[in-house]
Write an enzyme that holds these catalytic residues in place. Structure first.
Site, PDB file in Angstrom:
ATOM      1  N   ASP A   1       0.596  -1.403  -0.074  1.00 37.61           N
ATOM      2  CA  ASP A   1       0.355  -0.339   0.269  1.00 37.61           C
ATOM      3  C   ASP A   1       0.728   1.261  -0.113  1.00 37.61           C
ATOM      4  OD1 ASP A   1      -2.743  -1.113  -0.103  1.00 37.61           O
ATOM      5  OD2 ASP A   1      -3.585  -0.517   2.215  1.00 37.61           O
TER       6      ASP A   1
ATOM      7  N   MET B   1      -9.140   8.036   8.449  1.00 42.16           N
ATOM      8  CA  MET B   1      -9.245   8.268   7.067  1.00 42.16           C
ATOM      9  C   MET B   1     -10.620   9.625   7.213  1.00 42.16           C
ATOM     10  SD  MET B   1      -9.176   4.580   5.703  1.00 42.16           S
ATOM     11  CE  MET B   1     -10.625   4.311   7.059  1.00 42.16           C
TER      12      MET B   1
ATOM     13  N   LYS C   1      -3.254   3.163  -2.502  1.00 44.53           N
ATOM     14  CA  LYS C   1      -4.548   4.259  -2.797  1.00 44.53           C
ATOM     15  C   LYS C   1      -4.719   5.464  -1.949  1.00 44.53           C
ATOM     16  CE  LYS C   1      -7.248   0.424  -0.582  1.00 44.53           C
ATOM     17  NZ  LYS C   1      -8.451  -0.905  -0.342  1.00 44.53           N
TER      18      LYS C   1
END
Length: 802
Positions: A333, A470, A355
């Site tokens: 990642d 997030m 991502k």
């Protein structure tokens, strides 16, 4: 009709051949049979395991040679001994009905295998049998067992073994199942899987000959079983002692097969499958389909879903790091530390699946499908995810996909950013005085989640620390929702950007203003939000954001060894060292070098030009089994301090190191001190400078050049380099080959300054089209650190004067 049948000379082989002879005479009374004994390689060599001198084929090669020469017409084999590929012009003409396929543990005590005492010695030459008996009883010890069946039983009777493992078919054909003084434990073929073809006799002949005779002897049922088992073994690439077994049963209506495989020679994988034949024309293909299907299943690789921690490369677990070092494929990642990939094998495949919210490089479904595809190719795959794979990392989705496809997997938890990032900014998520619990909430929920989203009425009443992951783009909504449901707008809150890295920034304030505060400070993703009274403790507990180089990101592109040296020097200064090794030293010695190293006594001096050369030198000596005492008479010169320090680690202290760490300085200062008549061994890389050898040659000194390694370019790291060169404050190059590798992979979008370890490397960088901003005055990792510190001071003074 005269038929010459070839066979091995052992009693069992002769009995099996007599059995075939009688069958032929039964159906063809007029046939005249001649049995031709042949000695094979496997009969001659009895002190070694079969794999040590050939594996499958050691009992058949000589018989096949006699068939090709037309000295015999048939050869009788135990089907398990037949190699997968037969010589051109030969074929298996017929197989006889299968005898008992089981393995038998023979003892003189009658104690079952599972009950044998610790340390009991079991005789076998088969790794398949060894792995399975140790699965039944891990306490037994294995000792090589060779010789004919009678010899093996005699060794057992004489006390050389506590038990031996033999094939039931052989014992039965020899009439030894009733032998006095022995006990026989027949192993269940479903649990102790026999060798492919065990119990079956195969008749090998020349293609197109003896058709009518062989058709009568042939057993279609045994042939189908043998085809399935041999197909399984062929796909595996197994040999006579390969850790694999296969046992197929069935008839024209369908087949069932149980297989075993121990690919790592330790752990066993068992699989079974049944296949029915709906159409008569499918019968011939069924064994091959079944064998291939089961081989594909046992050859499946495995997947490790591993957490890499929150960003600091030191926060990955020992277990996860070991998985990275073993992996065939690493799917990683965006949020992992790129330095972790420096631990991967040079032949490992690196696949970026990073991502960020709103900017997906690879969709989740594609990632899951990729993991399955790679594992189905038999590879060990590490899915390396930031933080913990099961804490908002979608690891559950990936594990579910693997489970649905019967892919073995394991989970290695990681340090979650939910508590580690607050800790790095001085916020304990729990404290006995202000917070007895903490709650982790995603600020970015999946589209498929059912329900109304975050329940702010519940969250606002929760006592404890709230950690939103997030959630930067939802920060205004989160703060408003909590306040609307009753949480005080004066509740302490913090937003932490790029936590645990040198780019960590923390904004603290009150819940009612935290969105505006973060926006004003220019906070960007990745960031987490912490809400609760524990945030107020940051004023006294902040510890991380300090050091003369804190906030500075240094990208090191040299070899792994040099990158590690740079990390050890820069980390204590507060810098974040990202190591993306674009080059690596690969030990390599041509025949000429091997010859030079085998005669070290003739040299009075040895010269090392790099630490890599030192490591490769001792690695090659070890591989050649050369005692390092062969160097005791030699003096040692090294090009610099780092190389001298590496030699110290091997117990060797340099006799000469130049004041300036360059080939020119070594040639100028040391070469004149070498006495006439002394011989020098120059140990370095394939592309090492010829300055020192030329200086010695000009002085009349004999110098032999030993090429110990070559530098290989790691083009796999281009993806990471192109991302990081836009972020790093400094990019370090430590050799000419490193400069050329950087120039070939860089997109020319670097943000920071290019730093060279010395003028020679700077010159090579210039030749490669690079502009070097800083050149170290001392050509070591410490010298590079000093150059960066000096540059930072210059920047500070410039700002002060503006």
């Amino acid at each position: 009709m005269k038929i010459r049948i070839g066979t091995r000379k052992s009693r069992l082989a002769m009995i099996q051949t007599e059995l075939v002879s009688k069958l032929i005479v039964k159906h063809f009374p007029e046939a005249e049979i001649e049995i031709v004994p042949v000695i094979t390689q496997g009969d001659k060599i009895l002190e070694k395991s079969l794999t040590a001198f050939g594996g499958k084929g050691v009992f058949t090669k000589e018989l096949e040679e006699q068939l090709i020469k037309k000295n015999i017409d048939l050869a009788v084999h135990s089907a398990k001994d037949l190699p997968m590929d037969l010589p051109e012009g030969l074929c298996i003409g017929a197989v006889l009905p299968r005898e008992d396929p089981r393995d038998v543990l023979v003892t003189v005590t009658g104690i079952k295998g599972e009950n044998l005492p610790l340390g009991s010695v079991i005789g076998t030459s088969s790794l398949r049998r060894e792995l399975q008996i140790k699965k039944i009883n891990p306490g037994v010890q294995i000792k090589l067992l060779r010789g004919n069946v009678e010899t093996r039983l005699e060794k057992l009777k004489n006390g050389e073994y506590h038990g031996i493992i033999l094939a039931a078919a052989g014992l039965k054909r020899l009439g030894l199942l009733e032998a006095h003084g022995f006990f026989y434990e027949f192993m269940d073929p479903e649990e102790f899987v026999p060798a492919a073809g065990q119990g079956i006799l195969a008749l090998e002949t020349r293609e197109g000959e003896l058709g009518p005779l062989l058709d009568i002897l042939h057993s279609p049922q045994a042939a189908m079983a043998l085809a399935a088992e041999r197909t399984f073994l062929t796909v595996l690439g197994g040999g006579c002692n390969a850790p694999s077994g296969a046992y197929c049963t069935g008839d024209e209506n369908g087949l069932r097969m149980k297989v075993m495989y121990g690919g790592d020679e330790r752990n066993l994988v068992y699989r079974e499958s049944c296949m029915a034949c709906a159409e008569s024309e499918e019968i011939e293909e069924l064994p091959y389909i079944l064998g291939e299907t089961l081989a594909d299943q046992v050859l499946k690789g495995n997947v490790v879903l591993a957490g890499a921690g929150p960003g600091d490369q030191g926060l990955i677990s020992v277990k996860a790091l070991e998985a990275v070092r073993q992996a065939d494929v690493i799917v990683y990642d965006n949020l992992i530390s790129p330095s972790i990939l420096n631990e991967a094998r040079m032949d490992a495949q690196l696949i970026y699946a990073g991502k960020r919210m709103g900017s997906h490089y690879m969709k989740q479904e594609e990632i899951s499908r990729l993991l399955v595809e790679q594992a189905n190719m038999g590879k060990m795959v590490v899915r390396l995810k930031g933080g913990d794979p099961f804490v908002f990392g979608r690891g559950g989705e990936e594990a579910a996909e693997l489970s649905a496809n019967r892919i073995p997997f394991q989970i290695i938890p990681g340090i979650s950013s939910s508590y580690s990032v607050p800790a790095y900014t001085g916020i304990p998520v729990t404290d006995r005085n202000v917070s007895s619990s903490f709650h982790v909430i995603t600020g970015h929920e999946g589209e498929n989640k059912k329900g109304e989203g975050l329940d702010f009425s519940l969250l606002a009443k929760t006592e404890g620390t709230l950690v939103f992951l997030m959630g930067l783009h939802s920060l205004e909504h989160i703060a408003a929702g909590l306040i609307a449901e009753g949480m005080s707008k004066n509740t302490p809150a913090a937003v932490i950007e790029k936590g645990t890295t040198s780019r960590q920034r923390t904004v603290t304030g009150k819940l009612g203003q935290i969105f505006e505060d973060a926006k004003r400070a220019g906070i960007t993703t990745p960031a987490i939000t912490v809400v609760g009274n524990a945030v107020s403790l940051r004023d006294t507990l902040a510890w991380f954001e300090q050091g003369s180089l804190f906030g500075t990101k240094v990208l090191v592109t040299g070899t792994r060894q040099m990158a590690e040296q740079m990390r050890e020097v820069l980390t204590p200064l507060g810098a974040e060292t990202e190591t993306v090794s674009l080059i690596e030293a690969e030990a390599w010695a041509a025949e000429e070098t091997l010859s030079l190293l085998s005669d070290l006594n003739k040299y009075q001096w040895i010269v090392f030009t790099s630490s890599n050369g030192v490591h490769c030198f001792f690695q090659i000596l070890q591989e050649m089994e050369i005692d390092i005492r062969a160097m005791l008479h030699m003096k040692i010169a090294a090009i610099g301090k780092g190389t001298a320090e590496t030699l110290k680690a091997y117990g060797f202290y340099c006799d000469f190191v130049p004041d300036v760490y360059t080939s020119q300085a070594l040639a100028a200062q040391w070469a004149p001190t070498v006495k006439q008549g002394e011989k020098v061994l120059f140990a370095g890389a394939e592309e090492s400078s010829s300055i020192v050898p030329e200086a010695l040659k000009n002085a009349g000194i004999v110098c032999s050049r030993a090429v110990l390694y070559r530098t290989v370019v790691d083009t796999r790291r281009k993806e990471e380099l192109n991302r990081l060169e836009k972020e790093a404050d400094y990019i370090v190059i430590t050799s000419g080959s490193g400069a050329r590798a950087f120039a070939s992979m860089s997109q020319g979008e670097r943000r920071g300054k290019l730093v060279s370890i010395g003028p020679v490397t700077a010159g090579e960088a210039k030749k490669a089209g690079l502009f070097v901003d800083l050149t170290a005055a001392v050509y070591t990792a410490e010298g590079i650190a000093d150059a960066i510190l000096w540059d930072q001071k210059q920047r500070s003074r410039t700002k002060e004067n503006q």
